[in-house]
Write a protein that holds these residues in place. Structure first.
Motif, PDB file in Angstrom:
ATOM      1  N   GLU A 392     -10.980 -46.516   3.453  1.00 20.48           N
ATOM      2  CA  GLU A 392     -11.450 -46.947   2.134  1.00 20.48           C
ATOM      3  C   GLU A 392     -11.197 -45.868   1.083  1.00 20.48           C
ATOM      4  O   GLU A 392     -10.935 -46.172  -0.084  1.00 20.48           O
ATOM      5  CB  GLU A 392     -12.948 -47.254   2.208  1.00 20.48           C
ATOM      6  CG  GLU A 392     -13.504 -47.871   0.937  1.00 20.48           C
ATOM      7  CD  GLU A 392     -14.946 -48.306   1.086  1.00 20.48           C
ATOM      8  OE1 GLU A 392     -15.604 -48.509   0.054  1.00 20.48           O
ATOM      9  OE2 GLU A 392     -15.416 -48.428   2.238  1.00 20.48           O
ATOM     10  N   GLN A 393     -11.239 -44.598   1.503  1.00 15.22           N
ATOM     11  CA  GLN A 393     -11.035 -43.493   0.577  1.00 15.22           C
ATOM     12  C   GLN A 393      -9.559 -43.192   0.332  1.00 15.22           C
ATOM     13  O   GLN A 393      -9.121 -43.050  -0.806  1.00 15.22           O
ATOM     14  CB  GLN A 393     -11.741 -42.234   1.099  1.00 15.22           C
ATOM     15  CG  GLN A 393     -13.240 -42.223   0.888  1.00 15.22           C
ATOM     16  CD  GLN A 393     -13.622 -42.049  -0.566  1.00 15.22           C
ATOM     17  OE1 GLN A 393     -12.900 -41.466  -1.361  1.00 15.22           O
ATOM     18  NE2 GLN A 393     -14.790 -42.569  -0.929  1.00 15.22           N
ATOM     19  N   ILE A 394      -8.766 -43.051   1.427  1.00 10.52           N
ATOM     20  CA  ILE A 394      -7.379 -42.590   1.259  1.00 10.52           C
ATOM     21  C   ILE A 394      -6.354 -43.724   1.249  1.00 10.52           C
ATOM     22  O   ILE A 394      -5.157 -43.482   1.075  1.00 10.52           O
ATOM     23  CB  ILE A 394      -7.009 -41.543   2.330  1.00 10.52           C
ATOM     24  CG1 ILE A 394      -7.082 -42.136   3.753  1.00 10.52           C
ATOM     25  CG2 ILE A 394      -7.910 -40.335   2.241  1.00 10.52           C
ATOM     26  CD1 ILE A 394      -6.644 -41.157   4.841  1.00 10.52           C
ATOM     27  N   LYS A 395      -6.835 -44.977   1.458  1.00  7.78           N
ATOM     28  CA  LYS A 395      -6.001 -46.176   1.300  1.00  7.78           C
ATOM     29  C   LYS A 395      -4.798 -46.204   2.255  1.00  7.78           C
ATOM     30  O   LYS A 395      -3.719 -46.681   1.893  1.00  7.78           O
ATOM     31  CB  LYS A 395      -5.501 -46.299  -0.140  1.00  7.78           C
ATOM     32  CG  LYS A 395      -6.578 -46.162  -1.204  1.00  7.78           C
ATOM     33  CD  LYS A 395      -7.675 -47.197  -1.049  1.00  7.78           C
ATOM     34  CE  LYS A 395      -8.725 -47.041  -2.136  1.00  7.78           C
ATOM     35  NZ  LYS A 395      -9.879 -47.955  -1.926  1.00  7.78           N
ATOM     36  N   GLU A 437      -6.555 -33.570  -3.913  1.00 12.27           N
ATOM     37  CA  GLU A 437      -7.231 -34.858  -4.007  1.00 12.27           C
ATOM     38  C   GLU A 437      -7.282 -35.545  -2.647  1.00 12.27           C
ATOM     39  O   GLU A 437      -8.312 -36.116  -2.262  1.00 12.27           O
ATOM     40  CB  GLU A 437      -6.511 -35.762  -5.015  1.00 12.27           C
ATOM     41  CG  GLU A 437      -7.187 -37.109  -5.208  1.00 12.27           C
ATOM     42  CD  GLU A 437      -6.435 -38.019  -6.159  1.00 12.27           C
ATOM     43  OE1 GLU A 437      -6.978 -39.076  -6.525  1.00 12.27           O
ATOM     44  OE2 GLU A 437      -5.285 -37.674  -6.530  1.00 12.27           O
ATOM     45  N   GLY A 438      -6.167 -35.472  -1.903  1.00 15.02           N
ATOM     46  CA  GLY A 438      -6.116 -36.104  -0.588  1.00 15.02           C
ATOM     47  C   GLY A 438      -7.108 -35.472   0.378  1.00 15.02           C
ATOM     48  O   GLY A 438      -7.777 -36.176   1.151  1.00 15.02           O
ATOM     49  N   GLN A 440      -9.918 -33.874  -0.424  1.00 15.21           N
ATOM     50  CA  GLN A 440     -11.269 -34.229  -0.840  1.00 15.21           C
ATOM     51  C   GLN A 440     -11.622 -35.662  -0.455  1.00 15.21           C
ATOM     52  O   GLN A 440     -12.735 -35.938   0.011  1.00 15.21           O
ATOM     53  CB  GLN A 440     -11.413 -34.039  -2.355  1.00 15.21           C
ATOM     54  CG  GLN A 440     -11.397 -32.576  -2.791  1.00 15.21           C
ATOM     55  CD  GLN A 440     -11.402 -32.409  -4.294  1.00 15.21           C
ATOM     56  OE1 GLN A 440     -11.050 -33.321  -5.040  1.00 15.21           O
ATOM     57  NE2 GLN A 440     -11.792 -31.231  -4.756  1.00 15.21           N
ATOM     58  N   LYS A 441     -10.671 -36.568  -0.641  1.00 17.67           N
ATOM     59  CA  LYS A 441     -10.928 -37.967  -0.283  1.00 17.67           C
ATOM     60  C   LYS A 441     -11.052 -38.146   1.221  1.00 17.67           C
ATOM     61  O   LYS A 441     -11.883 -38.941   1.695  1.00 17.67           O
ATOM     62  CB  LYS A 441      -9.808 -38.863  -0.838  1.00 17.67           C
ATOM     63  CG  LYS A 441      -9.884 -39.073  -2.345  1.00 17.67           C
ATOM     64  CD  LYS A 441      -8.863 -40.091  -2.816  1.00 17.67           C
ATOM     65  CE  LYS A 441      -9.041 -40.390  -4.304  1.00 17.67           C
ATOM     66  NZ  LYS A 441      -8.089 -41.417  -4.776  1.00 17.67           N
ATOM     67  N   GLN A 444     -14.443 -36.897   2.144  1.00 20.87           N
ATOM     68  CA  GLN A 444     -15.451 -37.852   1.687  1.00 20.87           C
ATOM     69  C   GLN A 444     -15.485 -39.079   2.597  1.00 20.87           C
ATOM     70  O   GLN A 444     -16.565 -39.596   2.914  1.00 20.87           O
ATOM     71  CB  GLN A 444     -15.152 -38.276   0.248  1.00 20.87           C
ATOM     72  CG  GLN A 444     -16.217 -39.177  -0.377  1.00 20.87           C
ATOM     73  CD  GLN A 444     -17.539 -38.467  -0.573  1.00 20.87           C
ATOM     74  OE1 GLN A 444     -17.589 -37.395  -1.154  1.00 20.87           O
ATOM     75  NE2 GLN A 444     -18.622 -39.073  -0.100  1.00 20.87           N
ATOM     76  N   GLY A 445     -14.306 -39.533   3.020  1.00 25.45           N
ATOM     77  CA  GLY A 445     -14.248 -40.687   3.908  1.00 25.45           C
ATOM     78  C   GLY A 445     -14.927 -40.425   5.242  1.00 25.45           C
ATOM     79  O   GLY A 445     -15.696 -41.253   5.743  1.00 25.45           O
ATOM     80  N   ASP A 448     -18.678 -40.271   4.627  1.00 20.19           N
ATOM     81  CA  ASP A 448     -19.244 -41.607   4.454  1.00 20.19           C
ATOM     82  C   ASP A 448     -19.383 -42.309   5.804  1.00 20.19           C
ATOM     83  O   ASP A 448     -20.382 -42.996   6.056  1.00 20.19           O
ATOM     84  CB  ASP A 448     -18.364 -42.443   3.527  1.00 20.19           C
ATOM     85  CG  ASP A 448     -18.376 -41.936   2.089  1.00 20.19           C
ATOM     86  OD1 ASP A 448     -19.283 -41.149   1.742  1.00 20.19           O
ATOM     87  OD2 ASP A 448     -17.457 -42.309   1.326  1.00 20.19           O
TER      88      ASP A 448
END
Length: 455
Positions: A392-395, A437-438, A440-441, A444-445, A448
């Motif tokens: 969901e975060q990194i798609k 950014e990658g 951090q995401k 975060q993923g 979560d």
């Protein structure tokens, strides 16, 4: 006559050839008698490594050495012969190795040459009457698959990282209860002179007036004192009630916040795959898996600590986890075992190992969650929660939640998962995992997903 002569000549030649063939067969049989046969060669590759398996008819001894220019490993297998059905040369489409050659080196030895500079491990696997020489090249921490047992290993004396307790808010402490001083009661009822009983001398007018004046002043003073004391008492009571209310309100708020913070007090082990001399898989532009996993792990640690979790990192720098002994680098099994020992000794609630996938086809992409099906029953839930939240975060495309036999999830006592963030061999996913950014995401993923698991 000529026909008969030709027939005799052909018969003679046939017999000569047959005899030579028989003699050659006898000679071959005598030469290979007692030797092991290499019947076949099989290979399997993925995640930045190649496994090569030689099927044998007998147990063999072997010797491994390394040569340079180009970098290659040489395996000499003693007392064996190579079947003609085995391919003698193969091009290896992998980041782990580029080429393999195998040949009969002499009458009793076979030589295998693999062009590689990656870490490797060679061992003999015996099951019932089957014998296999297994060559693992470009070993990944999550996919060792070794069969041998390690009798002893040195592991670091890792202890859980202590998390500082939050500073106490002075307003959260119960207010000191005010001490009420006893109030002296003063009789202030007016005296009715007309009702003075007989026998008590009457007061003259002057005395009466003085007495009345004094009484009035006393009454006023007493009323004033009572009012002051009453006001002070009211203020004290109000303050006490206010302090108690504030304390009650803050306690309720703190309790609700604690209830919402599902990670408070959870012991979580974060394992950044590879490290030190073990670079892991390497992307097309040179990005190393060990750096990606460490960057994501450190970012994840911050998020977990902010939520009150106790975080234990298997490594925080670019280094191996297992301790070298006498200057000799720890084996791959010792390295993996040390990571599991850290989690088991800490009695962690969960174990999360972070990795990046790799394959020979650069088009391969996606995120995978792995778990050991015979381990903790909650391992699949953990792997599934993290995989779903990460995607969901990194798609990235989902490659599902899959059972595995990887060492670090097989040998941990608590729910454990190994997460493949994406394919570092894919240019787009390599770029994503190497960006701020990658990272951090991705962190975060995973965070979560851990919250979803405990929630």
């Amino acid at each position: 006559m000529l026909k008969k002569l030709i027939s005799c000549l052909l018969f003679f030649i046939t017999m000569l050839v047959a005899t030579n063939i028989a003699l050659a067969a006898d000679d071959f049989n005598s030469r290979v008698a007692g030797l092991a046969e290499i019947k076949s060669l099989r290979m399997n590759s993925g995640a930045g490594r190649i496994r090569i398996v030689l099927d044998l008819t007998k147990k063999v001894d072997f010797d491994v050495k390394y040569l340079e220019n180009p970098s290659r490993m040489v395996i000499d297998i003693a007392d064996c012969w190579l079947s003609n059905t085995v391919d003698k040369e193969k091009t290896l489409h992998s980041t782990a190795a580029s080429r393999l050659r195998i040949a009969q080196f002499d009458s009793r030895n076979v030589r295998v040459v693999i062009e590689t500079s990656a870490e490797n491990h060679v061992f003999l696997l015996t099951t019932s009457n089957n014998y296999r020489l297994v060559i693992d090249v470009g070993l990944d921490a999550e996919k060792p698959g070794f069969a041998e047992k390690i009798n002893s290993s040195k592991v670091p004396d890792n202890k859980p990282i202590e998390v500082d307790k939050p500073f106490e808010n002075p307003t959260d402490k119960p207010a000191d209860k005010p001490v009420d001083k006893p109030v002296d009661k003063v009789k202030t009822d007016p005296v009715d002179i007309s009702k003075v009983p007989e026998g008590i001398p009457s007061l003259d007018k002057s005395d009466k007036q003085d007495k009345t004046d004094k009484k009035d002043k006393s009454d006023k003073k007493d009323k004033s004192d009572k009012k002051d004391k009453s006001d002070k008492q009211d203020k004290t009571d109000k303050k006490d009630k206010s302090d108690k209310k504030d304390k009650s309100d803050k306690t309720d708020i703190d309790k609700k916040l604690d209830d919402l913070t599902t990670l408070k007090g959870k012991v979580i082990v974060v394992d950044a795959g590879h490290g030190g001399k073990d670079s892991g898989a390497i992307g097309p532009s040179g990005v190393m898996e060990k750096n990606v996993t460490l960057n994501v792990a450190l970012e994840l640690e911050k998020l977990l600590l902010d939520e009150g979790a106790e975080v234990i990192m298997t490594r925080r720098t670019d280094t191996e986890v297992a301790i070298s002994v006498n200057g000799k680098r720890a084996t791959d099994i010792e390295e993996l075992k040390s990571r599991c020992d850290i989690a088991n000794e800490a009695k962690a609630d969960i174990f999360v190992s972070i990795h990046a996938d790799s394959f020979t086809n650069p088009a391969s992409r996606g995120t995978t969650g792995y778990y050991f099906s015979k381990g903790s029953p909650n391992s699949r839930k953990l792997a599934d929660c993290i995989r779903a939240a990460l995607i969901e975060q990194i798609k990235t495309p989902s490659r599902g939640t899959q059972p595995c036999n990887f060492y670090v999830v097989r040998n941990t006592d608590m729910p454990a998962t190994l997460i493949e963030l994406g394919f570092i061999s894919n240019p787009q996913e390599e770029s994503l995992l190497n960006s701020k950014e990658g990272v951090q995401k991705a962190a975060q993923g995973i965070f979560d997903g851990i919250q979803d698991y405990f929630g």
